[in-house]
Design an enzyme around this catalytic site. Sequence first.
Site, mmCIF file in Angstrom:
data_model
loop_
_atom_site.group_PDB
_atom_site.id
_atom_site.type_symbol
_atom_site.label_atom_id
_atom_site.label_comp_id
_atom_site.label_asym_id
_atom_site.label_seq_id
_atom_site.Cartn_x
_atom_site.Cartn_y
_atom_site.Cartn_z
ATOM 1 N N ASP A 37 0.850 -1.202 0.000
ATOM 2 C CA ASP A 37 0.000 0.000 0.000
ATOM 3 C C ASP A 37 0.886 1.253 0.000
ATOM 4 O OD1 ASP A 37 -3.245 0.159 1.076
ATOM 5 O OD2 ASP A 37 -2.109 2.021 0.872
ATOM 6 N N THR A 41 -5.013 6.520 0.908
ATOM 7 C CA THR A 41 -6.253 6.555 1.704
ATOM 8 C C THR A 41 -6.267 5.486 2.788
ATOM 9 O OG1 THR A 41 -7.301 5.192 0.007
ATOM 10 C CG2 THR A 41 -7.725 7.552 -0.086
ATOM 11 N N LYS A 95 -3.628 6.648 -13.523
ATOM 12 C CA LYS A 95 -2.343 5.919 -13.546
ATOM 13 C C LYS A 95 -2.397 4.717 -12.617
ATOM 14 C CE LYS A 95 0.845 9.665 -14.693
ATOM 15 N NZ LYS A 95 1.797 10.642 -14.120
ATOM 16 N N ASN A 103 1.331 -3.451 -14.226
ATOM 17 C CA ASN A 103 2.409 -4.014 -13.395
ATOM 18 C C ASN A 103 1.973 -5.300 -12.696
ATOM 19 O OD1 ASN A 103 4.395 -2.117 -13.992
ATOM 20 N ND2 ASN A 103 3.617 -0.684 -12.459
ATOM 21 N N LYS A 109 1.862 -12.695 -14.732
ATOM 22 C CA LYS A 109 2.317 -13.452 -15.918
ATOM 23 C C LYS A 109 3.669 -14.113 -15.633
ATOM 24 C CE LYS A 109 4.158 -11.988 -20.172
ATOM 25 N NZ LYS A 109 4.554 -10.715 -20.692
ATOM 26 N N ALA A 118 -10.257 -5.686 -8.413
ATOM 27 C CA ALA A 118 -11.393 -5.004 -7.772
ATOM 28 C C ALA A 118 -11.929 -3.984 -8.763
ATOM 29 C CB ALA A 118 -10.933 -4.331 -6.482
ATOM 30 N N TYR A 149 -11.833 7.657 -12.606
ATOM 31 C CA TYR A 149 -12.097 6.409 -11.883
ATOM 32 C C TYR A 149 -12.798 5.404 -12.804
ATOM 33 C CZ TYR A 149 -13.757 3.388 -8.053
ATOM 34 O OH TYR A 149 -14.005 2.328 -7.213
ATOM 35 N N HIS A 185 -12.912 5.120 5.648
ATOM 36 C CA HIS A 185 -12.245 6.372 6.025
ATOM 37 C C HIS A 185 -13.334 7.382 6.421
ATOM 38 C CE1 HIS A 185 -9.714 9.823 5.977
ATOM 39 N NE2 HIS A 185 -8.672 9.147 5.549
HETATM 40 P P1 NAD Z 1 -9.798 2.548 0.105
HETATM 41 O O1 NAD Z 1 -9.529 3.913 -0.429
HETATM 42 O O2 NAD Z 1 -10.063 2.391 1.560
HETATM 43 O O3 NAD Z 1 -8.640 1.539 -0.289
HETATM 44 C C1 NAD Z 1 -7.785 1.703 -1.386
HETATM 45 C C2 NAD Z 1 -6.370 1.406 -0.918
HETATM 46 O O4 NAD Z 1 -5.468 1.506 -2.040
HETATM 47 C C3 NAD Z 1 -5.869 2.390 0.136
HETATM 48 O O5 NAD Z 1 -5.250 1.685 1.181
HETATM 49 C C4 NAD Z 1 -4.856 3.252 -0.618
HETATM 50 O O6 NAD Z 1 -3.867 3.796 0.217
HETATM 51 C C5 NAD Z 1 -4.331 2.253 -1.628
HETATM 52 N N1 NAD Z 1 -3.747 2.868 -2.841
HETATM 53 C C6 NAD Z 1 -4.267 3.857 -3.592
HETATM 54 N N2 NAD Z 1 -3.444 4.126 -4.626
HETATM 55 C C7 NAD Z 1 -2.393 3.265 -4.519
HETATM 56 C C8 NAD Z 1 -1.214 3.057 -5.278
HETATM 57 N N3 NAD Z 1 -0.954 3.783 -6.382
HETATM 58 N N4 NAD Z 1 -0.335 2.094 -4.871
HETATM 59 C C9 NAD Z 1 -0.587 1.351 -3.755
HETATM 60 N N5 NAD Z 1 -1.679 1.522 -2.990
HETATM 61 C C10 NAD Z 1 -2.580 2.462 -3.374
HETATM 62 O O7 NAD Z 1 -11.036 1.990 -0.751
HETATM 63 P P2 NAD Z 1 -11.842 0.614 -0.639
HETATM 64 O O8 NAD Z 1 -13.248 0.947 -0.472
HETATM 65 O O9 NAD Z 1 -11.174 -0.312 0.302
HETATM 66 O O10 NAD Z 1 -11.657 0.064 -2.130
HETATM 67 C C11 NAD Z 1 -10.765 -0.992 -2.451
HETATM 68 C C12 NAD Z 1 -10.935 -1.348 -3.925
HETATM 69 O O11 NAD Z 1 -12.283 -1.762 -4.163
HETATM 70 C C13 NAD Z 1 -10.657 -0.186 -4.859
HETATM 71 O O12 NAD Z 1 -9.974 -0.652 -6.002
HETATM 72 C C14 NAD Z 1 -12.040 0.293 -5.237
HETATM 73 O O13 NAD Z 1 -12.058 0.887 -6.509
HETATM 74 C C15 NAD Z 1 -12.834 -1.004 -5.209
HETATM 75 N N6 NAD Z 1 -14.268 -0.747 -4.965
HETATM 76 C C16 NAD Z 1 -14.732 -0.409 -3.712
HETATM 77 C C17 NAD Z 1 -16.088 -0.152 -3.536
HETATM 78 C C18 NAD Z 1 -16.666 0.209 -2.188
HETATM 79 O O14 NAD Z 1 -17.862 0.484 -2.088
HETATM 80 N N7 NAD Z 1 -15.918 0.209 -1.110
HETATM 81 C C19 NAD Z 1 -16.970 -0.240 -4.621
HETATM 82 C C20 NAD Z 1 -16.452 -0.566 -5.869
HETATM 83 C C21 NAD Z 1 -15.110 -0.836 -6.030
HETATM 84 N N1 UDP Z 2 6.301 -6.277 -13.953
HETATM 85 C C1 UDP Z 2 6.353 -6.233 -12.580
HETATM 86 N N2 UDP Z 2 6.742 -7.352 -11.897
HETATM 87 C C2 UDP Z 2 7.093 -8.509 -12.537
HETATM 88 C C3 UDP Z 2 7.005 -8.549 -13.941
HETATM 89 C C4 UDP Z 2 6.608 -7.411 -14.626
HETATM 90 O O1 UDP Z 2 6.070 -5.226 -11.963
HETATM 91 O O2 UDP Z 2 7.409 -9.475 -11.845
HETATM 92 C C5 UDP Z 2 5.862 -5.082 -14.661
HETATM 93 C C6 UDP Z 2 6.919 -4.499 -15.569
HETATM 94 O O3 UDP Z 2 7.107 -3.153 -15.157
HETATM 95 C C7 UDP Z 2 6.294 -4.521 -16.939
HETATM 96 C C8 UDP Z 2 4.812 -4.744 -16.694
HETATM 97 O O4 UDP Z 2 4.750 -5.446 -15.470
HETATM 98 O O5 UDP Z 2 6.459 -3.295 -17.595
HETATM 99 C C9 UDP Z 2 4.137 -5.561 -17.772
HETATM 100 O O6 UDP Z 2 4.864 -6.794 -17.912
HETATM 101 P P1 UDP Z 2 4.778 -7.613 -19.250
HETATM 102 O O7 UDP Z 2 5.724 -8.774 -19.109
HETATM 103 O O8 UDP Z 2 3.381 -7.955 -19.569
HETATM 104 O O9 UDP Z 2 5.212 -6.618 -20.372
HETATM 105 P P2 UDP Z 2 6.623 -5.995 -20.786
HETATM 106 O O10 UDP Z 2 7.627 -6.311 -19.719
HETATM 107 O O11 UDP Z 2 6.939 -6.670 -22.052
HETATM 108 O O12 UDP Z 2 6.343 -4.552 -20.927
#
Ligand code: NAD
Ligand code: UDP
Length: 322
Positions: A37, A41, A95, A103, A109, A118, A149, A185
Site C-alpha cells: 500500500d 487513503t 495511472k 504491473n 504473468k 477489484a 475512476y 475512512h
Molecule cells: P480505500 O480507499 O479504503 O482503499 C484503497 C487502498 O489503495 C488504500 O489503502 C490506498 O492507500 C491504496 N492505494 C491507492 N493508490 C495506490 C497506489 N498507487 N499504490 C498502492 N496503494 C494504493 O477503498 P476501498 O473501499 O477499500 O476500495 C478498495 C478497492 O475496491 C478499490 O480498487 C475500489 O475501486 C474497489 N471498490 C470499492 C467499492 C466500495 O464500495 N468500497 C466499490 C467498488 C469498487
Molecule cells: N512487472 C512487474 N513485476 C514482474 C514482472 C513485470 O512489476 O514481476 C511489470 C513491468 O514493469 C512490466 C509490466 O509489469 O512493464 C508488464 O509486464 P509484461 O511482461 O506484460 O510486459 P513488458 O515487460 O513486455 O512490458
Amino acid sequence: MKELDRKRILVTGGAGFLGSHLCERLVDAGHDVLCVDNFFTGTRENVAHLLPRANFELMRHDVTFPLYVEVDEIYNLACPASPVHYQYDPVRTTKTSVHGAINMLGLAKRVRAKIFQASTSEVYGDARVHPQKEDYWGHVNPIGPRSCYDEGKRCAETLFADYHRQYGLEIRIARIFNTYGPRMHPADGRVVSNFMVQALSGEPLTVYGDGSQTRSLCYVDDMIDAFIRLMDAPDGTCHPVNLGNPHEVTMLELAGHVLRATDSSSEITFRPLPIDDPWHRQPDISAARALMSWEPTTTLDAGLRKTAMHFRERLVSGVTSS
Ligand code: NAD
Ligand code: UDP
Ligand code: UDP
C-alpha cells in the site's frame, strides 16, 4: 492448514477499507499475506492488529511502479474508491488503475499467479438498464470529473481480459457495488461514512439532491466472503461478476436508517447533487448466486449498527466528515 493449501497471497491496497478486511480473513485462514500500500487513503492502523502475526507482512509501495515478488495469488485493490479521494488527483487515479493493472498483470504473468481485479459498478456509469447485469456495456462519460475512476477501471478490465486471452492468465474480475462497514475512512465523503459521522456528532445529515437517487449497499463481511469465493471459483471463471447487495434504498431512506442505527436526532439538510451522480444502482447478482452459491446475509440495519459501533470509537479520537 495443510502446507499444500497454504498460499502466498499479495493484496494491493491492503491497508484500505476492503483490503484490511481481506488481509485479516486471509491471515486467519493461515495464508502468507503480503500487503502492499502507498497509504494514500489506507492507514497502518487498519492493519496494525495483523503486524504481530508471523504470516503477515506490510510493504509501502506504489503499484504504478514495478514490483518483483513471488506469490501464488494477487488481489489488486489499490485505487482510491471515494469520489472525494479519486478526484483529488485524477491523473494519478487513472495511472493507479492502468499502470497498476499493467504491473500486477506483468507480475502475475511472470510467476503464473491467479489475479483478481477489484472493479466497480461504476463501469456501468449512469446506467440506462436496471438492475445492472454483467452483459450491460454501460453509459459512461469519458471526460467528466468521475471519468478518471470509471474509465481507469474500464481500461483495467480491458487489460485483464487481454492478458487472459493473449497469455492465458487465470483472472477474476469483481464488479463491486457500494460496500460499507468498519474502517471506512471517516473523511472520504462516501454516503455511509458521512451520515455516520454526522449522526453521531449531532450535525445535520447532508442529503445530495432531493435524496431520491438510489444505491444498494453491501456489508463488508459479505463482500469479503464473495472475494474469496470468486478467487476460488473453478478455473476459467474469467468473466466479470457483479458483487453487491441487491437491496436498494433511496439516499433519503438511508438517512432514516442511519438515524435509527445511531439513535440520533440529527436533522436532514439538502445539498446540490454532484455532477454525473448515477441515478439508480442495483446489482443483478444471479451470476454470483449460480457460480458460487453466494448472496449477502447481513441486513442493512444490522450492518449499520455494527458500523455505528466502529464510528463511535473513531469519533472519540476527533475525526469529522468531509
Ligand atoms: P480505500 O480507499 O479504503 O482503499 C484503497 C487502498 O489503495 C488504500 O489503502 C490506498 O492507500 C491504496 N492505494 C491507492 N493508490 C495506490 C497506489 N498507487 N499504490 C498502492 N496503494 C494504493 O477503498 P476501498 O473501499 O477499500 O476500495 C478498495 C478497492 O475496491 C478499490 O480498487 C475500489 O475501486 C474497489 N471498490 C470499492 C467499492 C466500495 O464500495 N468500497 C466499490 C467498488 C469498487
Ligand atoms: N512487472 C512487474 N513485476 C514482474 C514482472 C513485470 O512489476 O514481476 C511489470 C513491468 O514493469 C512490466 C509490466 O509489469 O512493464 C508488464 O509486464 P509484461 O511482461 O506484460 O510486459 P513488458 O515487460 O513486455 O512490458
Ligand atoms: N451522498 C449524499 N450525501 C453525502 C454523500 C453522498 O446524499 O453526504 C449521495 C451521493 O450523491 C450518491 C450516493 O449518496 O448519490 C452515494 O454516494 P457515494 O459517494 O457513497 O458513492 P457513489 O456515488 O460512488 O456510489
